[in-house]
Design an enzyme around this catalytic site. Structure first.
Site, PDB file in Angstrom:
ATOM      1  N   CYS A 130       3.343  -7.058   5.968  1.00  0.00           N
ATOM      2  CA  CYS A 130       2.273  -7.427   6.359  1.00  0.00           C
ATOM      3  C   CYS A 130       1.694  -6.480   6.523  1.00  0.00           C
ATOM      4  CB  CYS A 130       2.746  -8.776   6.908  1.00  0.00           C
ATOM      5  SG  CYS A 130       2.988  -9.920   5.631  1.00  0.00           S
ATOM      6  N   HIS A 133       0.775  -3.034   4.576  1.00  0.00           N
ATOM      7  CA  HIS A 133      -0.560  -3.840   4.128  1.00  0.00           C
ATOM      8  C   HIS A 133      -1.996  -4.124   4.685  1.00  0.00           C
ATOM      9  CE1 HIS A 133      -2.280  -6.277   0.611  1.00  0.00           C
ATOM     10  NE2 HIS A 133      -2.815  -7.126   1.619  1.00  0.00           N
ATOM     11  N   GLU A 134      -1.491  -5.066   6.512  1.00  0.00           N
ATOM     12  CA  GLU A 134      -2.634  -4.492   6.933  1.00  0.00           C
ATOM     13  C   GLU A 134      -2.917  -3.366   7.515  1.00  0.00           C
ATOM     14  OE1 GLU A 134      -4.683  -7.103   6.236  1.00  0.00           O
ATOM     15  OE2 GLU A 134      -3.000  -8.759   5.870  1.00  0.00           O
ATOM     16  N   ILE A 135      -2.125  -2.501   8.013  1.00  0.00           N
ATOM     17  CA  ILE A 135      -3.063  -0.976   8.494  1.00  0.00           C
ATOM     18  C   ILE A 135      -3.301  -0.133   7.351  1.00  0.00           C
ATOM     19  CG2 ILE A 135      -1.355   1.047   9.478  1.00  0.00           C
ATOM     20  CD1 ILE A 135       0.174  -1.215  11.374  1.00  0.00           C
ATOM     21  N   LEU A 138      -6.991  -1.335   7.426  1.00  0.00           N
ATOM     22  CA  LEU A 138      -7.765  -0.446   8.604  1.00  0.00           C
ATOM     23  C   LEU A 138      -7.539   1.151   8.253  1.00  0.00           C
ATOM     24  CD1 LEU A 138      -5.952  -2.223  11.271  1.00  0.00           C
ATOM     25  CD2 LEU A 138      -7.438  -2.606  10.043  1.00  0.00           C
TER      26      LEU A 138
END
Length: 166
Positions: A130, A133-135, A138
């Site tokens: 996660c 994935h999220e970085i 961004l």
């Protein structure tokens, strides 16, 4: 706290790098609360401010209801293990489709909390996936960019067909 509209793939805002947060104030807290409400309604386990059209480096994760949500402001990967794992991923911006993505098994991230205090977190397995994935999001890297061209093209066709309702 508000459920905000989610930016859907292939909106080009999903390919734009987010700006660092500089103001650690009530506006940031309100954004984090809106992200949490929006993620829960989607439903999802992670969301970024760019997913709701806000180009700031803010991530909210909630992997375990007991542990509750965690907000990461300006997160960056400081270290990644050489070991890799495969994990099934998807996105609130591309609901209904997912595929296996290769990620580092463990990572260490540096970030700030909602008060602007520097933090470090080490994670493994799902939480490490996660974070990566999220970085990526961004940084303007949508998760399907981690797939082979063939897998990506098949997944996009499937998503487009689902979106048309056929």
């Amino acid at each position: 706290m508000t459920i905000r509209p989610i930016v859907r793939y292939p909106d080009r805002r999903l390919a734009m790098p987010a700006r660092p947060v500089t103001a650690f104030d009530d506006g940031l807290r309100a954004l984090a609360a809106d992200l949490l409400d929006t993620m829960r309604a989607a439903p999802g386990i992670g969301i970024t401010a760019p997913h709701i059209g806000v180009p700031l480096r803010v991530v909210v994760l909630e992997l375990d209801a007991k542990a509750g949500p965690q907000t990461y402001v300006n997160p960056e990967i400081a270290w990644a293990s050489p070991e890799m794992i495969m994990h099934r991923e998807g996105s609130v911006s591309m609901p209904g489709v997912n595929d296996e993505v290769q990620r580092h098994a463990r990572v260490r991230i540096n970030y700030r909390d909602l008060d602007g205090i520097p933090q470090t977190e080490e994670s493994e397995a799902l939480r490490a996936v996660c974070h990566q994935h999220e970085i990526d999001q961004l940084d303007g890297v949508f998760w399907i960019q981690r797939l082979s061209r063939l897998k990506r093209e098949r997944l996009v066709k499937k998503y487009e067909k689902m979106s048309r309702g056929s």
